[in-house]
Design an enzyme around this catalytic site. Structure first.
Site, PDB file in Angstrom:
ATOM      1  CD  GLU A  69      -0.433  -7.117 -10.496  1.00 33.59           C
ATOM      2  OE1 GLU A  69      -1.259  -7.012 -11.422  1.00 33.59           O
ATOM      3  OE2 GLU A  69       0.192  -6.135 -10.048  1.00 33.59           O
ATOM      4  CG  ASP A  73      -2.872  -0.913 -12.230  1.00 32.37           C
ATOM      5  OD1 ASP A  73      -4.063  -1.171 -11.950  1.00 32.37           O
ATOM      6  OD2 ASP A  73      -2.051  -0.562 -11.378  1.00 32.37           O
TER       7      ASP A  73
HETATM    8  P1  NAD Z   1      -4.896   5.486  -3.723  1.00 32.54           P
HETATM    9  O1  NAD Z   1      -6.039   4.604  -3.355  1.00 32.54           O
HETATM   10  O2  NAD Z   1      -3.985   5.954  -2.634  1.00 32.54           O
HETATM   11  O3  NAD Z   1      -5.450   6.801  -4.467  1.00 32.54           O
HETATM   12  C1  NAD Z   1      -6.409   6.754  -5.482  1.00 32.54           C
HETATM   13  C2  NAD Z   1      -7.218   8.045  -5.460  1.00 32.54           C
HETATM   14  O4  NAD Z   1      -8.120   8.037  -6.564  1.00 32.54           O
HETATM   15  C3  NAD Z   1      -8.063   8.215  -4.187  1.00 32.54           C
HETATM   16  O5  NAD Z   1      -7.728   9.427  -3.543  1.00 32.54           O
HETATM   17  C4  NAD Z   1      -9.506   8.207  -4.715  1.00 32.54           C
HETATM   18  O6  NAD Z   1     -10.376   9.049  -3.986  1.00 32.54           O
HETATM   19  C5  NAD Z   1      -9.310   8.703  -6.135  1.00 32.54           C
HETATM   20  N1  NAD Z   1     -10.404   8.385  -7.071  1.00 32.54           N
HETATM   21  C6  NAD Z   1     -11.096   7.217  -7.201  1.00 32.54           C
HETATM   22  N2  NAD Z   1     -12.025   7.350  -8.178  1.00 32.54           N
HETATM   23  C7  NAD Z   1     -11.902   8.607  -8.683  1.00 32.54           C
HETATM   24  C8  NAD Z   1     -12.575   9.329  -9.692  1.00 32.54           C
HETATM   25  N3  NAD Z   1     -13.580   8.783 -10.382  1.00 32.54           N
HETATM   26  N4  NAD Z   1     -12.180  10.595  -9.964  1.00 32.54           N
HETATM   27  C9  NAD Z   1     -11.160  11.178  -9.268  1.00 32.54           C
HETATM   28  N5  NAD Z   1     -10.493  10.544  -8.265  1.00 32.54           N
HETATM   29  C10 NAD Z   1     -10.866   9.269  -7.985  1.00 32.54           C
HETATM   30  O7  NAD Z   1      -4.078   4.720  -4.843  1.00 32.54           O
HETATM   31  P2  NAD Z   1      -2.584   5.020  -5.374  1.00 32.54           P
HETATM   32  O8  NAD Z   1      -1.584   4.214  -4.623  1.00 32.54           O
HETATM   33  O9  NAD Z   1      -2.395   6.494  -5.519  1.00 32.54           O
HETATM   34  O10 NAD Z   1      -2.691   4.350  -6.814  1.00 32.54           O
HETATM   35  C11 NAD Z   1      -3.507   4.932  -7.813  1.00 32.54           C
HETATM   36  C12 NAD Z   1      -3.686   3.977  -8.959  1.00 32.54           C
HETATM   37  O11 NAD Z   1      -2.447   3.794  -9.641  1.00 32.54           O
HETATM   38  C13 NAD Z   1      -4.141   2.580  -8.528  1.00 32.54           C
HETATM   39  O12 NAD Z   1      -5.169   2.159  -9.405  1.00 32.54           O
HETATM   40  C14 NAD Z   1      -2.894   1.723  -8.668  1.00 32.54           C
HETATM   41  O13 NAD Z   1      -3.209   0.377  -8.953  1.00 32.54           O
HETATM   42  C15 NAD Z   1      -2.222   2.399  -9.846  1.00 32.54           C
HETATM   43  N6  NAD Z   1      -0.767   2.216  -9.907  1.00 32.54           N
HETATM   44  C16 NAD Z   1      -0.236   2.038 -11.145  1.00 32.54           C
HETATM   45  C17 NAD Z   1       1.135   1.900 -11.277  1.00 32.54           C
HETATM   46  C18 NAD Z   1       1.747   1.770 -12.648  1.00 32.54           C
HETATM   47  O14 NAD Z   1       2.918   1.481 -12.773  1.00 32.54           O
HETATM   48  N7  NAD Z   1       0.990   2.014 -13.688  1.00 32.54           N
HETATM   49  C19 NAD Z   1       1.971   1.917 -10.148  1.00 32.54           C
HETATM   50  C20 NAD Z   1       1.393   2.138  -8.905  1.00 32.54           C
HETATM   51  C21 NAD Z   1       0.017   2.302  -8.806  1.00 32.54           C
END
Ligand code: NAD
Length: 348
Positions: free
Chosen positions: A61, A232
C-alpha cells in the site's frame, strides 16, 4: 540555505537509537500529541483512501497526504504468512517533502515507527472512548505490534495490567519476556475469554488473511472499549458482525475504513463517528457507561504524516540520521545530461 540535495535518512539502526534515547513510552506519548494536533486540523489535509495492490498472499500500500506545506507518504506491506518464513507481517518506510519545492526533506524506516504510531493512535482513541478508570487491558494477538500497544496504553491511558493471549503460546511468552520490568502486571492466558476477564479495554491485534472471528458476540460484555487493530484489509476482519451491531463505532477516515475495516461487514450507510470530530469536541465519544465503544483502526495517512513530522522535528536536536545523496544537483539545473558527461570525464 539548507542543502536540499542531501536528504536526511533514518536507518533502522538510527531509529532504534532515537527511540531508546527518548524512551518508547515518551515517543508514543509525543506521537499521540502530534496525531491529536493534526486531527484537530483535519480539514487542512488532502485525504484519499490508501492505494492498495492486493495479491493472494498479502497487500502493498501507498499512503499519501499533504497539509499544503509538507507532503508525506508511507510504503507499507501486510503479509500474514511472512512470519512463517522468518519475515515480518508488516514493514514500511516513508518520506516527507516540502510542497514549495517538491524536494524530500526526510527518508526514514517506518517499520518501527508504524508500530509506535499505531499504538499511539490506539491509546489516543481509547483516552477519548474507554470507560473511565479502566486499568486492565486484554491483548489478543501477541505479535510484532503487541508490546508497543501495551506500553502506549500504560503511558497514555493509565493501564497497569495486561492479559495476553495468542494462538501461539510462544508469541505470548515473548511478550511477557519483553514487557518484564515495564511496570505492567502481566498474565499469560490460555484463551481469549480468559484474557478478557475483568478487562475494560480489549485490543485485538491478530494477523490472518481472512474474515476471522477472534471475538464472538457472547464474549463481549457491556461497557467495554474494543481497540480492533488487526482487521485492516478487504476480506481481513477480526470481530463477529453482531458485536459491531451492538457497538458505537469510531473510525479514522470513513471512505478507507468502509473498504478495509471491521465495518466492511456492515451496510455502507451504517452510522459511524469520525474520531477527529470526537477530538475537536464536534461529536460525542462515550456517552453511557454501558455503551460498547469500538475503535475500528485501519491506519490512516495523516497518522504517518504526524509520525514523519515528529521524526523530522527530533532530528533538529538529535544526531540520528545520515546524509543521503538522493537528489541530482547539476550546477545548471537544466544541464542534467552535462552533469553525466562531466562525471564520465572525471572517471576517465
Ligand atoms: P504479527 O504477525 O507479528 O502478529 C500477529 C499475531 O496474531 C501472531 O502472533 C499470531 O499467532 C496471532 N494470531 C493469529 N490468529 C490469531 C487468533 N485467532 N487468536 C489469537 N492470536 C492470533 O503481526 P503484527 O505486526 O503484530 O500485526 C498484527 C495485525 O495488525 C496485522 O493484521 C496487521 O496488518 C495489523 N496492523 C494494523 C495497523 C493499523 O494501523 N490498524 C498497523 C499495523 C499493523
Amino acid at each position: 540555505m539548507e542543502n536540499l540535495n542531501i536528504v536526511p535518512f533514518v536507518s533502522v539502526d538510527n531509529m532504534m537509537k532515537l527511540v531508546l534515547h527518548l524512551g518508547p513510552e515518551r515517543v508514543m506519548t509525543d506521537l499521540a500529541g502530534y496525531i491529536e494536533a493534526d486531527f484537530r486540523r483535519w480539514q487542512s489535509f488532502d485525504k484519499t483512501p490508501r492505494v492498495a495492490s492486493h495479491s493472494e498472499v498479502g497487500v502493498i500500500e501507498l499512503m499519501p497526504t499533504s497539509d499544503g506545506e509538507m507532503y508525506g507518504f508511507k510504503y507499507v506491506n501486510g503479509h500474514p504468512k511472512n512470519t512463517k518464513e522468518g519475515l515480518q507481517t508488516v514493514t514500511a518506510f516513508g518520506l516527507l517533502a516540502e510542497v514549495n519545492t517538491g524536494y524530500p526533506i526526510l527518508l526514514t524506516e517506518m517499520t518501527i515507527l508504524t508500530a509506535l504510531r499505531t499504538a499511539a493512535m490506539s491509546a489516543l482513541a481509547a483516552r477519548h472512548l474507554a470507560p473511565k478508570g479502566a486499568t486492565v487491558m486484554a491483548m489478543i494477538g501477541n505479535g510484532a505490534q503487541a508490546e508497543f500497544q501495551a506500553l502506549a496504553f500504560k503511558a497514555i491511558c493509565g493501564v497497569n495490567e495486561v492479559r495476553l493471549y495468542d494462538i501461539d503460546p510462544a508469541a505470548t511468552a515473548k511478550c511477557v519476556r519483553n514487557l518484564a520490568g515495564s511496570g505492567l502486571a502481566l498474565t499469560a492466558c490460555k484463551t481469549a475469554e480468559e484474557a478478557m476477564e475483568g478487562a475494560g479495554i480489549i485490543t485485538t491485534c491478530t494477523a490472518d488473511k481472512q474474515c476471522a472471528t477472534i471475538l464472538t458476540d457472547n464474549m463481549v460484555g457491556t461497557g467495554v472499549h474494543i481497540n480492533a487493530v488487526g482487521g485492516d484489509c478487504p476480506g481481513k476482519t477480526e470481530l463477529h458482525r453482531d458485536i459491531l451491531l451492538r457497538s458505537s463505532i469510531f473510525v479514522e477516515y470513513p471512505p478507507q475504513t468502509r473498504i478495509e475495516g471491521e465495518i466492511q461487514q456492515l451496510d455502507p450507510d451504517h452510522p459511524v463517528t469520525e474520531l477527529w470530530q470526537v477530538i475537536t469536541g464536534a461529536a460525542t465519544g462515550r456517552s453511557d457507561p454501558r455503551q460498547i465503544t469500538l475503535f475500528d483502526s485501519v491506519g490512516f495517512a495523516i497518522e504517518d504524516f504526524s509520525a514523519l513530522r515528529y521524526i523530522h522535528d527530533q532530528l533538529k536536536a538529535l544526531p540520528y540520521s545520515e546524509p543521503l545523496d538522493m537528489i541530482a544537483d547539476p550546477d545548471d539545473p537544466r544541464d542534467l545530461y552535462g552533469m553525466l558527461l562531466r562525471a564520465k570525464a572525471k572517471a576517465a
